[in-house]
Design a protein around this motif. Sequence first.
Motif, PDB file in Angstrom:
ATOM      1  N   SER A  91       0.829  -1.202   0.000  1.00  0.00           N
ATOM      2  CA  SER A  91       0.000   0.000   0.000  1.00  0.00           C
ATOM      3  C   SER A  91       0.866   1.256   0.000  1.00  0.00           C
ATOM      4  CB  SER A  91      -0.925   0.004   1.219  1.00  0.00           C
ATOM      5  OG  SER A  91      -1.693   1.172   1.254  1.00  0.00           O
ATOM      6  N   MET A  92       1.918   1.257   0.813  1.00  0.00           N
ATOM      7  CA  MET A  92       2.815   2.406   0.867  1.00  0.00           C
ATOM      8  C   MET A  92       3.537   2.590  -0.453  1.00  0.00           C
ATOM      9  SD  MET A  92       4.372   1.974   4.715  1.00  0.00           S
ATOM     10  CE  MET A  92       5.494   3.346   4.506  1.00  0.00           C
ATOM     11  N   ASP A  93       3.922   1.482  -1.090  1.00  0.00           N
ATOM     12  CA  ASP A  93       4.601   1.564  -2.380  1.00  0.00           C
ATOM     13  C   ASP A  93       3.674   2.149  -3.441  1.00  0.00           C
ATOM     14  OD1 ASP A  93       6.878   0.534  -1.298  1.00  0.00           O
ATOM     15  OD2 ASP A  93       6.523  -1.529  -1.963  1.00  0.00           O
ATOM     16  N   ALA A  94       2.385   1.739  -3.401  1.00  0.00           N
ATOM     17  CA  ALA A  94       1.416   2.246  -4.377  1.00  0.00           C
ATOM     18  C   ALA A  94       1.208   3.747  -4.197  1.00  0.00           C
ATOM     19  CB  ALA A  94       0.086   1.505  -4.220  1.00  0.00           C
ATOM     20  N   ASP A  95       1.103   4.188  -2.935  1.00  0.00           N
ATOM     21  CA  ASP A  95       0.942   5.622  -2.670  1.00  0.00           C
ATOM     22  C   ASP A  95       2.154   6.402  -3.140  1.00  0.00           C
ATOM     23  OD1 ASP A  95      -1.500   5.143  -1.549  1.00  0.00           O
ATOM     24  OD2 ASP A  95      -0.775   5.151   0.530  1.00  0.00           O
ATOM     25  N   SER A  96       3.325   5.842  -2.905  1.00  0.00           N
ATOM     26  CA  SER A  96       4.562   6.501  -3.317  1.00  0.00           C
ATOM     27  C   SER A  96       4.640   6.599  -4.835  1.00  0.00           C
ATOM     28  CB  SER A  96       5.770   5.732  -2.780  1.00  0.00           C
ATOM     29  OG  SER A  96       6.975   6.322  -3.203  1.00  0.00           O
ATOM     30  N   ASP A  97       4.237   5.523  -5.529  1.00  0.00           N
ATOM     31  CA  ASP A  97       4.259   5.532  -6.993  1.00  0.00           C
ATOM     32  C   ASP A  97       3.294   6.579  -7.537  1.00  0.00           C
ATOM     33  OD1 ASP A  97       6.112   3.532  -6.986  1.00  0.00           O
ATOM     34  OD2 ASP A  97       4.662   1.907  -7.325  1.00  0.00           O
ATOM     35  N   ALA A  98       2.111   6.679  -6.902  1.00  0.00           N
ATOM     36  CA  ALA A  98       1.120   7.664  -7.345  1.00  0.00           C
ATOM     37  C   ALA A  98       1.650   9.084  -7.162  1.00  0.00           C
ATOM     38  CB  ALA A  98      -0.181   7.488  -6.567  1.00  0.00           C
ATOM     39  N   GLU A  99       2.320   9.336  -6.032  1.00  0.00           N
ATOM     40  CA  GLU A  99       2.899  10.659  -5.792  1.00  0.00           C
ATOM     41  C   GLU A  99       3.987  10.972  -6.800  1.00  0.00           C
ATOM     42  OE1 GLU A  99       4.217  10.712  -1.791  1.00  0.00           O
ATOM     43  OE2 GLU A  99       2.202  10.692  -0.919  1.00  0.00           O
ATOM     44  N   ASP A 100       4.794   9.960  -7.142  1.00  0.00           N
ATOM     45  CA  ASP A 100       5.858  10.163  -8.123  1.00  0.00           C
ATOM     46  C   ASP A 100       5.281  10.511  -9.490  1.00  0.00           C
ATOM     47  OD1 ASP A 100       7.746   9.654  -6.214  1.00  0.00           O
ATOM     48  OD2 ASP A 100       8.054   7.560  -6.773  1.00  0.00           O
ATOM     49  N   VAL A 101       4.190   9.823  -9.862  1.00  0.00           N
ATOM     50  CA  VAL A 101       3.556  10.085 -11.152  1.00  0.00           C
ATOM     51  C   VAL A 101       2.985  11.502 -11.171  1.00  0.00           C
ATOM     52  CG1 VAL A 101       1.622   9.477 -12.651  1.00  0.00           C
ATOM     53  CG2 VAL A 101       3.033   7.672 -11.640  1.00  0.00           C
ATOM     54  N   GLU A 102       2.315  11.891 -10.070  1.00  0.00           N
ATOM     55  CA  GLU A 102       1.727  13.225  -9.989  1.00  0.00           C
ATOM     56  C   GLU A 102       2.798  14.300 -10.038  1.00  0.00           C
ATOM     57  OE1 GLU A 102      -1.265  15.825  -7.088  1.00  0.00           O
ATOM     58  OE2 GLU A 102      -0.757  13.753  -6.601  1.00  0.00           O
ATOM     59  N   ASP A 103       3.894  14.082  -9.317  1.00  0.00           N
ATOM     60  CA  ASP A 103       4.993  15.047  -9.321  1.00  0.00           C
ATOM     61  C   ASP A 103       5.604  15.146 -10.707  1.00  0.00           C
ATOM     62  OD1 ASP A 103       6.876  16.782  -7.709  1.00  0.00           O
ATOM     63  OD2 ASP A 103       8.299  15.364  -8.577  1.00  0.00           O
ATOM     64  N   GLY A 104       5.748  13.994 -11.369  1.00  0.00           N
ATOM     65  CA  GLY A 104       6.296  14.001 -12.717  1.00  0.00           C
ATOM     66  C   GLY A 104       5.407  14.761 -13.684  1.00  0.00           C
ATOM     67  N   THR A 105       4.095  14.640 -13.521  1.00  0.00           N
ATOM     68  CA  THR A 105       3.149  15.370 -14.363  1.00  0.00           C
ATOM     69  C   THR A 105       3.263  16.870 -14.129  1.00  0.00           C
ATOM     70  OG1 THR A 105       1.603  13.495 -14.294  1.00  0.00           O
ATOM     71  CG2 THR A 105       0.711  15.652 -14.953  1.00  0.00           C
ATOM     72  N   ASP A 106       3.383  17.278 -12.868  1.00  0.00           N
ATOM     73  CA  ASP A 106       3.521  18.694 -12.543  1.00  0.00           C
ATOM     74  C   ASP A 106       4.797  19.272 -13.126  1.00  0.00           C
ATOM     75  OD1 ASP A 106       1.140  18.806 -11.133  1.00  0.00           O
ATOM     76  OD2 ASP A 106       2.080  18.240  -9.234  1.00  0.00           O
ATOM     77  N   VAL A 107       5.887  18.528 -13.013  1.00  0.00           N
ATOM     78  CA  VAL A 107       7.169  18.984 -13.555  1.00  0.00           C
ATOM     79  C   VAL A 107       7.072  19.146 -15.069  1.00  0.00           C
ATOM     80  CG1 VAL A 107       9.578  18.339 -13.951  1.00  0.00           C
ATOM     81  CG2 VAL A 107       8.562  18.016 -11.700  1.00  0.00           C
ATOM     82  N   ALA A 108       6.442  18.177 -15.727  1.00  0.00           N
ATOM     83  CA  ALA A 108       6.306  18.236 -17.188  1.00  0.00           C
ATOM     84  C   ALA A 108       5.438  19.413 -17.607  1.00  0.00           C
ATOM     85  CB  ALA A 108       5.703  16.927 -17.699  1.00  0.00           C
ATOM     86  N   LEU A 109       4.336  19.637 -16.899  1.00  0.00           N
ATOM     87  CA  LEU A 109       3.431  20.741 -17.235  1.00  0.00           C
ATOM     88  C   LEU A 109       4.115  22.086 -17.017  1.00  0.00           C
ATOM     89  CD1 LEU A 109       0.693  21.720 -18.140  1.00  0.00           C
ATOM     90  CD2 LEU A 109      -0.152  21.403 -15.804  1.00  0.00           C
ATOM     91  N   ALA A 110       4.856  22.208 -15.918  1.00  0.00           N
ATOM     92  CA  ALA A 110       5.590  23.443 -15.654  1.00  0.00           C
ATOM     93  C   ALA A 110       6.632  23.691 -16.745  1.00  0.00           C
ATOM     94  CB  ALA A 110       6.255  23.376 -14.276  1.00  0.00           C
ATOM     95  N   SER A 111       7.267  22.637 -17.202  1.00  0.00           N
ATOM     96  CA  SER A 111       8.279  22.761 -18.259  1.00  0.00           C
ATOM     97  C   SER A 111       7.656  23.209 -19.571  1.00  0.00           C
ATOM     98  CB  SER A 111       9.009  21.423 -18.450  1.00  0.00           C
ATOM     99  OG  SER A 111       9.693  21.038 -17.275  1.00  0.00           O
TER     100      SER A 111
END
Length: 271
Positions: free
Chosen positions: A23-43
Motif C-alpha cells: 500500500s505504501m509503495d502504491a501511494d509513493s508511486d502515485a505521488e511520483d507520477v503526480e509530481d512528474g506530471t507537474d514537472v512536465a506541465l511546468a516545463s
Amino acid sequence: PGYEGGSETSAEAGKKQPNKDDSMDADSDAEDVEDGTDVALASVLKALAQMAEVNGEGMESLLGVLSETKALHAAQELLLSENSDRRVAEQALRYLVIAGQQGDRILWPFDPSSDKLSSGDGGDAAMDGAEATTDTTEAEATAATTSAATAPSQQSPRSCDPALLSWSLGRLLVLDSPVVAEALCQLLSNRSRSARLGDLRVLSRALRARPREDKAREALEKIPICDCCGRCQEAKLMQCTACRTVGYCSKECQRTAWKAHKAACLASRKG
C-alpha cells in the motif's frame, strides 16, 4: 496445514491480510507520477513563455496561436486553481504575462467588462455547443443553451473575477518565488494591465511583507490606487480637495468613503 470443517488454511488467511508495504509503495508511486506530471506541465508552460518572448520574422503566426484567448484561459485556470502545483502556477503566470500582450494589444488580464469572445478569438463562447444541428431536437438545443448560460467560465473565457485573480497573485507571493516577483513586476509596470486586476489592496498587503527594494513592490507603489475600492485607474485619481491626502477613482467612491475618511480629513486640516 488447515483444519477440516471449512476452516481457512494459513495460505488463504494470508491472502486476506492487507500488505502495508504494498500500500505504501502504491501511494509513493502515485505521488511520483503526480509530481512528474507537474514537472512536465511546468516545463511546457516555461517553454511556451520563452517562445512568446521571441520576436522576429516568421513568428507572427506562432505568436498568434500562443496568444489565443482559449490558450490564455487554460493557463489562467491553472493559475487560479488551488490544486495547482506551485511550479505550474508560477510558470502559468509567467506565460500569461508574456503572451498576454502583443504590442499595444492587451490580451490578459482579461477585460472584466467584456463577457464574450470576439469572432477573431474563436467565436462566441456562449454559443459553443448551443447551436442545434439539423438532427438536434428543440429540447436538446434549449438544454445546451441553458447549460452555456449557467456556466460563466465556459461561456466567457475573457471574464475573470478580479478579486480571485488578485488573491491568487498574493498567494503566490507568499511563496517568495523570484519567477512570480519578476512576472508581477512586468505586469504592474503597465498601468492599463494593472487596471484589470481589480482591488489591489490584497496584493499590496502581500507585497508590503517583501523587502522595500523588491522590484514588484516598487512597481505597485508607483501605481495610484483608489482609497475606497482599491482599483487602479488609467486616468488620474481625483484627490480629496480638503486634505489632498487620498485619491478616488470616481465621485461614487468619494461619497462612499467620506464617512470613514471624515475624521482623518478634519484632523489633517486642523494640523
